[in-house]
Design an enzyme around this catalytic site. Sequence first.
Site, PDB file in Angstrom:
ATOM      1  N   GLU A   1      44.108  11.594  43.260  1.00 60.78           N
ATOM      2  CA  GLU A   1      42.701  11.844  42.982  1.00 60.78           C
ATOM      3  C   GLU A   1      41.767  11.111  43.937  1.00 60.78           C
ATOM      4  O   GLU A   1      42.005   9.945  44.284  1.00 60.78           O
ATOM      5  CB  GLU A   1      42.355  11.412  41.549  1.00 60.78           C
TER       6      GLU A   1
ATOM      7  N   HIS B   1      38.907  20.192  45.505  1.00 62.90           N
ATOM      8  CA  HIS B   1      40.365  20.140  45.354  1.00 62.90           C
ATOM      9  C   HIS B   1      41.039  20.852  46.515  1.00 62.90           C
ATOM     10  O   HIS B   1      40.623  21.934  46.908  1.00 62.90           O
ATOM     11  CB  HIS B   1      40.788  20.794  44.029  1.00 62.90           C
TER      12      HIS B   1
ATOM     13  N   GLY C   1      41.870  19.293  38.441  1.00 60.81           N
ATOM     14  CA  GLY C   1      42.931  19.631  39.396  1.00 60.81           C
ATOM     15  C   GLY C   1      43.871  20.691  38.864  1.00 60.81           C
ATOM     16  O   GLY C   1      44.311  21.579  39.609  1.00 60.81           O
TER      17      GLY C   1
ATOM     18  N   CYS D   1      34.841  15.847  35.399  1.00 63.20           N
ATOM     19  CA  CYS D   1      36.157  15.312  35.065  1.00 63.20           C
ATOM     20  C   CYS D   1      36.690  16.087  33.857  1.00 63.20           C
ATOM     21  O   CYS D   1      36.069  16.048  32.784  1.00 63.20           O
ATOM     22  CB  CYS D   1      36.055  13.830  34.735  1.00 63.20           C
TER      23      CYS D   1
ATOM     24  N   CYS E   1      45.177  15.346  35.845  1.00 66.64           N
ATOM     25  CA  CYS E   1      43.846  15.653  36.391  1.00 66.64           C
ATOM     26  C   CYS E   1      43.468  17.039  35.881  1.00 66.64           C
ATOM     27  O   CYS E   1      44.103  18.040  36.266  1.00 66.64           O
ATOM     28  CB  CYS E   1      43.891  15.633  37.925  1.00 66.64           C
TER      29      CYS E   1
HETATM   30  N1  LIG Z   1      38.626  11.742  40.719  1.00 61.22           N
HETATM   31  C1  LIG Z   1      37.894  13.003  40.495  1.00 61.22           C
HETATM   32  C2  LIG Z   1      37.092  12.911  39.186  1.00 61.22           C
HETATM   33  C3  LIG Z   1      38.000  12.853  37.975  1.00 61.22           C
HETATM   34  C4  LIG Z   1      38.773  14.148  37.856  1.00 61.22           C
HETATM   35  C5  LIG Z   1      40.002  14.098  36.976  1.00 61.22           C
HETATM   36  N2  LIG Z   1      40.305  12.828  36.362  1.00 61.22           N
HETATM   37  C6  LIG Z   1      39.956  15.210  35.949  1.00 61.22           C
HETATM   38  O1  LIG Z   1      40.546  15.065  34.864  1.00 61.22           O
HETATM   39  O2  LIG Z   1      39.361  16.268  36.270  1.00 61.22           O
HETATM   40  C7  LIG Z   1      36.915  13.247  41.641  1.00 61.22           C
HETATM   41  O3  LIG Z   1      36.481  12.268  42.275  1.00 61.22           O
HETATM   42  O4  LIG Z   1      36.572  14.424  41.848  1.00 61.22           O
END
Ligand SMILES: N[C@H](CCC[C@H](N)C(=O)O)C(=O)O
Length: 281
Positions: free
Chosen positions: A212, A163, A224, A73, A221
Amino acid sequence: MEFTKYHGLGNDFILIDNRDDPEPRITSDQALQLCDRNFGIGADGVIFALPGQEGTDYTMRIFNSDGSEPEMCGNGIRCLGKFLADLEGDNHKTHYRIHTLAGVIIPELKGDGKVRVDMGMPQLSAAQIPTVLAEADQKVINTPIEIADKLWEVTCVSMGNPHCITFVDDADAIPLETIGPLFEHHSVFPQRTNTEFIQVVRPDYIKMRVWERGAGATLACGTGACASVVAGVLTNKSDRICTVELPGGCLDIEWSETDQRVYMTGPAEQVFTGKLSQISG
Ligand SMILES: N[C@H](CCC[C@H](N)C(=O)O)C(=O)O
């Protein structure tokens, strides 16, 4: 149990000091409850500061607000960097080597209060995403996929987590609540996927909306944003040094030409500390 609430551009997390135990002190089901914005604290995820392993300072684990555990994350590790400095006090480190399921990630606390993170190298083969949109050793670049009776050209990048990036004329016009889950749960993504809708304003400035995996529409994100700049370079739409505008604010991303690693710079803010009175399950 005490907790501290942080956010990175509105992508918000409950942080738990778990340095005395290699096992998270709350379960994924309890994390799901705590993330509820009416019946719990409210957050996009729960992040644990755990003891280091294999020579790292600490270990990060995270549960999404649906209770699933992602590999990494980006906004969260910036918040963790700030959290660790707060826990360590005046003589805190300015660089942390953090063990994650995506490898060793290194947040650096900058003098201006921002955090710069070496996010490692993007993974680009279909097997690494993972996706079955191409042969295992092939990249997925501008590959057509039909969703909601529309053909989308997608580019897939892993930053440790999956992604799926698609370029659109107007990012704000995307009906995230309806189209997001169709991408997230599509059968071509065996581990589900995060999905980024990118509008190229200039080659060095892109606008992003995100749905997400395991958290839905968030204000930002980090992984992302990194994946989207990589996808922009692969499709000749963006520069390697690029500002990413998210609903919660901007991140500065560089996919380095020299070491092929992705660097992300952005804020991380403490909001409040609290004590859990009770937690069931
Ligand atoms: N929901 C994402 C994890 C959090 C990623 C996001 N909050 C960031 O800042 O990179 C997943 O399941 O891959």
